[in-house]
Design a protein around this motif. Sequence first.
Motif: not given
Length: 431
Positions: A256-266
Amino acid sequence: MKKFKMLISFLLIISLFLVGCSNEDSAPSADGTTTIDFAIHVANPTDQEPAFYQVIEQFQAENPDIKINLMGKEQQEHVKNIKMMSQSDKLPDVFWMLPASAKELEEADMLMDLTEFIDKNPEIKDSLKENMLSTYNNNGKQYGLPYQPLVTGFFYNQALFEKYGVGIPETFEDLVEATKVFEKNGITTIAKGAKDHYSVWAFLTMLSRYGYFDKIDAILAGKESYNNADFLKYYQKIEKLRKLKAFPKNVTTQSYFQAVEQFLNGQAAMLDSGMWDVKKIEQSDIGKDVGFWWGPTFADGVDNQKISSIVPAAPLLVSKKAGEDETKKEAVFKLLKFYYGEDGTQIMIDNQVPPMTNAEVNIDETEHPVFKKLVDQIRLEDWESQPNQPDLVVPESMANAMYDSIYGVINGTYTPEQATKIVEDKISTIN
């Protein structure tokens, strides 16, 4: 006769001594201060729960005759400690507890009935959202009140939608069309990570649009099956999104935390998440472009489709003993009135905790644009919150099976038919 009078006098002295001893713990101190023991689920409330801590500090500043003795432990240790204290009938005056354990304490008759507090404060009763009260009400007894609201849904990157000429979805058909465009341009539509199987919050709300809360009691009672036509349609919608490549290519191995970073990275247009990620999103490069959405409505869904998710988090409880001492009870009522009143709510808002009441609040949109958009969605008058999260009203083993079924379809390891059967089979072991 003289001996009899002496005996009476002796007994009177003993009884007065015992009364004094019985009231010693609850009586105000020499300076007139009443102490409330308040046990919380974090070791350092100042840093870990700043909104809560600031409410408590402000309350004490305005009520110098009441002292709040905060007893903080990390959640697992806190829950264990509360259970041990309940066994010796030494519960704190006020404390945070997990919903299932709170219900057990209520059934053991160890909690104060807060109905009197609600009735004495009609402005709070009218201000609190209905499900904030009903979730912790047992046959008319208000045994708990929500610590905070829990708000979940989809965050979306509006800049990506605008860049590729895609409108913000409203219906499932809109989401399908958006997915096609994003896939063509190498953008993941919904960031998700199956390694944290519980991270399906918005997808659980989507399940509510297929009549989950109309059916769940009958399902748990064995009178209806989880493997039903409406739920099958729900899982078929997830399968369609998978086939359209709406999810990350590495969804099975991503957290999940990697998914958050994927979103934050555009790299993804949307993120299935909740209120806890607001600060992180606002501090990111995409913060000014992020909005909040309750998820798609379904043409083949059941009943009301405008279902949001503003549900009560774990409750605050008051021990029955605290309610039996009028001085302490009055102090607790003052604390609760401040906590759920306009002042307490505004302090929560200032710390980006969404309101669980309809009180008017002030939000600095320039400083907190994402939080403002989330609260705007909460305030939508034509949307109604589901009573609770679907996974929080069933046994833990069934909740885990629901997570498994949703991610199973997202990962392509289950068909919709297999997904509904996985949950139904788990229910049969519970019953």
